[in-house]
Scaffold this motif. Structure first.
Motif, PDB file in Angstrom:
ATOM      1  N   ALA A  10       0.830  -1.214   0.000  1.00 51.74           N
ATOM      2  CA  ALA A  10       0.000   0.000   0.000  1.00 51.74           C
ATOM      3  C   ALA A  10       0.859   1.256   0.000  1.00 51.74           C
ATOM      4  CB  ALA A  10      -0.923  -0.005   1.220  1.00 51.74           C
ATOM      5  N   ALA A  11       1.922   1.272   0.841  1.00 51.82           N
ATOM      6  CA  ALA A  11       2.790   2.448   0.897  1.00 51.82           C
ATOM      7  C   ALA A  11       3.517   2.657  -0.429  1.00 51.82           C
ATOM      8  CB  ALA A  11       3.788   2.298   2.043  1.00 51.82           C
ATOM      9  N   ALA A  12       3.975   1.588  -1.054  1.00 47.01           N
ATOM     10  CA  ALA A  12       4.670   1.712  -2.340  1.00 47.01           C
ATOM     11  C   ALA A  12       3.744   2.259  -3.412  1.00 47.01           C
ATOM     12  CB  ALA A  12       5.224   0.348  -2.750  1.00 47.01           C
ATOM     13  N   ALA A  13       2.523   1.771  -3.456  1.00 46.47           N
ATOM     14  CA  ALA A  13       1.569   2.251  -4.455  1.00 46.47           C
ATOM     15  C   ALA A  13       1.267   3.727  -4.267  1.00 46.47           C
ATOM     16  CB  ALA A  13       0.276   1.430  -4.363  1.00 46.47           C
ATOM     17  N   VAL A  14       1.081   4.166  -3.018  1.00 47.60           N
ATOM     18  CA  VAL A  14       0.813   5.583  -2.742  1.00 47.60           C
ATOM     19  C   VAL A  14       2.018   6.430  -3.115  1.00 47.60           C
ATOM     20  CG1 VAL A  14       0.361   7.254  -0.921  1.00 47.60           C
ATOM     21  CG2 VAL A  14      -0.896   5.094  -0.963  1.00 47.60           C
ATOM     22  N   ALA A  15       3.227   5.938  -2.794  1.00 44.73           N
ATOM     23  CA  ALA A  15       4.444   6.700  -3.069  1.00 44.73           C
ATOM     24  C   ALA A  15       4.612   6.964  -4.558  1.00 44.73           C
ATOM     25  CB  ALA A  15       5.653   5.963  -2.517  1.00 44.73           C
ATOM     26  N   VAL A  16       4.393   5.951  -5.374  1.00 45.15           N
ATOM     27  CA  VAL A  16       4.568   6.111  -6.822  1.00 45.15           C
ATOM     28  C   VAL A  16       3.449   6.963  -7.403  1.00 45.15           C
ATOM     29  CG1 VAL A  16       4.653   4.886  -9.022  1.00 45.15           C
ATOM     30  CG2 VAL A  16       5.826   3.933  -7.020  1.00 45.15           C
ATOM     31  N   ALA A  17       2.218   6.751  -6.958  1.00 42.97           N
ATOM     32  CA  ALA A  17       1.086   7.498  -7.506  1.00 42.97           C
ATOM     33  C   ALA A  17       1.133   8.969  -7.149  1.00 42.97           C
ATOM     34  CB  ALA A  17      -0.221   6.876  -6.995  1.00 42.97           C
ATOM     35  N   ALA A  18       1.676   9.302  -5.963  1.00 44.27           N
ATOM     36  CA  ALA A  18       1.687  10.692  -5.504  1.00 44.27           C
ATOM     37  C   ALA A  18       3.020  11.386  -5.745  1.00 44.27           C
ATOM     38  CB  ALA A  18       1.335  10.750  -4.015  1.00 44.27           C
ATOM     39  N   ALA A  19       3.883  10.764  -6.561  1.00 44.05           N
ATOM     40  CA  ALA A  19       5.217  11.347  -6.759  1.00 44.05           C
ATOM     41  C   ALA A  19       5.161  12.746  -7.363  1.00 44.05           C
ATOM     42  CB  ALA A  19       6.042  10.415  -7.638  1.00 44.05           C
ATOM     43  N   GLY A  20       4.248  12.996  -8.285  1.00 46.01           N
ATOM     44  CA  GLY A  20       4.106  14.337  -8.853  1.00 46.01           C
ATOM     45  C   GLY A  20       4.937  14.561 -10.085  1.00 46.01           C
ATOM     46  N   ASP A  21       6.267  14.447  -9.999  1.00 44.33           N
ATOM     47  CA  ASP A  21       7.141  14.691 -11.150  1.00 44.33           C
ATOM     48  C   ASP A  21       7.986  13.443 -11.406  1.00 44.33           C
ATOM     49  OD1 ASP A  21       9.880  15.085  -9.632  1.00 44.33           O
ATOM     50  OD2 ASP A  21       8.361  16.264  -8.533  1.00 44.33           O
ATOM     51  N   PRO A  22       8.525  13.320 -12.645  1.00 45.48           N
ATOM     52  CA  PRO A  22       9.283  12.120 -13.000  1.00 45.48           C
ATOM     53  C   PRO A  22      10.472  11.830 -12.101  1.00 45.48           C
ATOM     54  CG  PRO A  22       8.642  13.294 -14.976  1.00 45.48           C
ATOM     55  CD  PRO A  22       8.265  14.184 -13.830  1.00 45.48           C
ATOM     56  N   PRO A  23      11.326  12.829 -11.732  1.00 44.32           N
ATOM     57  CA  PRO A  23      12.455  12.499 -10.855  1.00 44.32           C
ATOM     58  C   PRO A  23      12.014  11.906  -9.516  1.00 44.32           C
ATOM     59  CG  PRO A  23      12.777  14.637 -11.877  1.00 44.32           C
ATOM     60  CD  PRO A  23      11.365  14.239 -12.165  1.00 44.32           C
ATOM     61  N   THR A  24      10.970  12.498  -8.928  1.00 47.97           N
ATOM     62  CA  THR A  24      10.488  11.979  -7.640  1.00 47.97           C
ATOM     63  C   THR A  24       9.921  10.585  -7.807  1.00 47.97           C
ATOM     64  OG1 THR A  24       9.949  14.233  -6.940  1.00 47.97           O
ATOM     65  CG2 THR A  24       8.938  12.426  -5.709  1.00 47.97           C
ATOM     66  N   ALA A  26      10.773   8.379 -10.088  1.00 50.82           N
ATOM     67  CA  ALA A  26      11.883   7.456 -10.306  1.00 50.82           C
ATOM     68  C   ALA A  26      12.576   7.120  -8.983  1.00 50.82           C
ATOM     69  CB  ALA A  26      12.880   8.053 -11.291  1.00 50.82           C
ATOM     70  N   ALA A  27      12.776   8.148  -8.144  1.00 51.21           N
ATOM     71  CA  ALA A  27      13.408   7.910  -6.844  1.00 51.21           C
ATOM     72  C   ALA A  27      12.545   7.018  -5.962  1.00 51.21           C
ATOM     73  CB  ALA A  27      13.665   9.244  -6.151  1.00 51.21           C
ATOM     74  N   ALA A  28      11.210   7.218  -6.021  1.00 52.42           N
ATOM     75  CA  ALA A  28      10.298   6.393  -5.232  1.00 52.42           C
ATOM     76  C   ALA A  28      10.351   4.945  -5.691  1.00 52.42           C
ATOM     77  CB  ALA A  28       8.886   6.944  -5.318  1.00 52.42           C
ATOM     78  N   VAL A  29      10.400   4.748  -7.031  1.00 49.38           N
ATOM     79  CA  VAL A  29      10.459   3.380  -7.552  1.00 49.38           C
ATOM     80  C   VAL A  29      11.745   2.694  -7.111  1.00 49.38           C
ATOM     81  CG1 VAL A  29      10.655   1.996  -9.651  1.00 49.38           C
ATOM     82  CG2 VAL A  29       8.961   3.844  -9.523  1.00 49.38           C
ATOM     83  N   VAL A  30      12.869   3.404  -7.232  1.00 49.60           N
ATOM     84  CA  VAL A  30      14.156   2.827  -6.817  1.00 49.60           C
ATOM     85  C   VAL A  30      14.142   2.511  -5.318  1.00 49.60           C
ATOM     86  CG1 VAL A  30      16.623   3.272  -6.563  1.00 49.60           C
ATOM     87  CG2 VAL A  30      15.456   3.908  -8.683  1.00 49.60           C
ATOM     88  N   GLY A  31      13.689   3.484  -4.536  1.00 47.20           N
ATOM     89  CA  GLY A  31      13.666   3.285  -3.085  1.00 47.20           C
ATOM     90  C   GLY A  31      12.800   2.111  -2.669  1.00 47.20           C
ATOM     91  N   TRP A  32      11.592   2.025  -3.249  1.00 46.68           N
ATOM     92  CA  TRP A  32      10.698   0.949  -2.853  1.00 46.68           C
ATOM     93  C   TRP A  32      11.135  -0.395  -3.397  1.00 46.68           C
ATOM     94  CZ3 TRP A  32       7.923   0.561   1.076  1.00 46.68           C
ATOM     95  CH2 TRP A  32       7.341   1.685   1.661  1.00 46.68           C
ATOM     96  N   THR A  33      11.796  -0.397  -4.549  1.00 41.55           N
ATOM     97  CA  THR A  33      12.346  -1.655  -5.059  1.00 41.55           C
ATOM     98  C   THR A  33      13.395  -2.197  -4.093  1.00 41.55           C
ATOM     99  OG1 THR A  33      11.947  -0.991  -7.351  1.00 41.55           O
ATOM    100  CG2 THR A  33      13.538  -2.777  -6.961  1.00 41.55           C
ATOM    101  N   ALA A  34      14.262  -1.287  -3.640  1.00 41.70           N
ATOM    102  CA  ALA A  34      15.300  -1.706  -2.685  1.00 41.70           C
ATOM    103  C   ALA A  34      14.682  -2.201  -1.379  1.00 41.70           C
ATOM    104  CB  ALA A  34      16.253  -0.541  -2.416  1.00 41.70           C
TER     105      ALA A  34
END
Length: 360
Positions: A10-24, A26-34
């Motif tokens: 749930a937290a990963a889905a919210v993080a990616v959906a609410a990122a707002g801009d591409p850099p954020t 991308a960082a959310a995807v990398v962070g949550w993947t790790a």
């Protein structure tokens, strides 16, 4: 691990959906993947080992995730005091309190909370509300409450276990005491029956019968007592055989009305036989008659034994309390195995002793 598995997707889905801009994003995807990959390793390590290193590494990973807040959470969220990092990390800090010792769980919670405060403080825009910082700091209070709750639950559980153990111990002690008392009563009744019959025969001058009584009855009683102590009693005993052993040494002409065999539980059979023997002894000593009738009747759900004589009879209410033959050796003995003994008599009317036992 249940908390981790429940909150991570749930937290990963919210993080990616609410990122707002591409850099954020991308960082959310990398962070949550790790974090996701590490969580798989973490779960496996926790299941397979009792070591503390998985928790230490997990705390460091989540501290790093919290410190990365400026890059993984959008400025829009941070400006309004929101963050998906804080609730996820708070749940992890709470989980530490449930399966780690207080020192390690507390240290990891402090490290992760510090990461949340620093990450939120660095990432929040100028002039943004301080709600995010307050929430990050409040996570420590939630963690402390979780530790307190867990401690109370464990203490309560320990006290409950102790209470259950005390109750079980008391129950065992009562059971042992009851068994000891039952054994004492059983032995005392046996001694009473044997001594009463022996004295009766000795008083009548039947010394040979006394010797027969002592040898046969003592051997039978000793064998049964040893079987009780060793818990090796047979599945069934024949009531008729036990009654014949008693009748053979009692100076009465006994008229039998019985089947050839009546098999019962050994304790029940011995109790009924001994109670009937006591009734016959009383008839020989007190009734003034030389004959009695002994009948054994199989019922649909039990057995009935009756001892009847046509002697002088007596009033049960007038029997002194110190005379325990009827009360203990007949009535109480049969009641001890779940049966009922009834004595019907009157002066000049003879005596009837009825013993009944029914299957439960």
């Amino acid at each position: 691990m249940v908390i981790r598995l429940a909150t991570l997707p749930a937290a990963a889905a919210v993080a990616v959906a609410a990122a707002g801009d591409p850099p954020t994003r991308a960082a959310a995807v990398v962070g949550w993947t790790a974090v996701g990959l590490w969580s798989v390793v973490y779960a496996s390590a926790v299941i397979r080992t009792r070591s503390r290193w998985p928790t230490v590494v997990d705390g460091l990973v989540l501290t790093g995730l919290a410190l990365a807040t400026p890059w993984t959470v959008s400025q829009t969220w941070l400006s309004t005091g929101k963050s998906w990092v804080v609730p996820f990390c708070t749940f992890a800090c709470v989980a530490y309190q449930y399966y780690e010792r207080w020192l390690l769980g507390g240290c990891m919670a402090l490290a992760v909370a510090a990461g949340m405060v620093i990450g939120t403080a660095v990432g929040r825009p100028d002039g943004a509300v301080i709600d995010g910082l307050v929430t990050a700091c409040w996570s420590l209070v939630i963690t402390a409450l979780a530790r307190l709750l867990w401690t109370l639950v464990r203490r309560g559980g320990a006290q409950a276990d102790e209470a259950v153990a005390d109750a079980a111990r008391a129950s065992r002690e009562r059971e042992i005491s009851a068994r000891i008392r039952a054994d004492e009563l059983f032995t005392n009744r046996k001694l009473h029956d044997t001594s009463a019959t022996t004295l009766l025969l000795a008083g009548l001058g039947q010394t040979r019968s006394v010797a027969d009584l002592l040898s046969k009855r003592a051997a039978r009683d000793l064998e049964f007592l040893r079987a009780l102590r060793g818990n090796v009693i047979p599945a069934q005993s024949d009531l008729i055989d036990l009654l014949r052993d008693l009748v053979d040494v009692i100076p009465l002409h006994v008229r039998w009305i019985a089947d050839e065999r009546t098999s019962l539980d050994p304790t029940v059979a011995h109790s009924l036989a001994d109670a009937a023997g006591e009734a016959l002894i009383n008839a020989a000593r007190h009734s003034g008659t030389t004959s009695a009738t002994l009948s054994v009747t199989r019922l649909a759900d039990g057995v009935r034994v009756e001892i009847r004589d046509a002697g002088r009879g007596f009033a049960l209410a007038t029997v002194p309390s110190t005379r325990r033959g009827v009360r203990e050796s007949i009535i109480a003995r049969v009641a001890a195995v779940g049966g009922v003994a009834v004595v019907e008599s009157g002066v000049g009317c003879g005596t009837l002793v009825r013993l009944e036992w029914r299957y439960v």
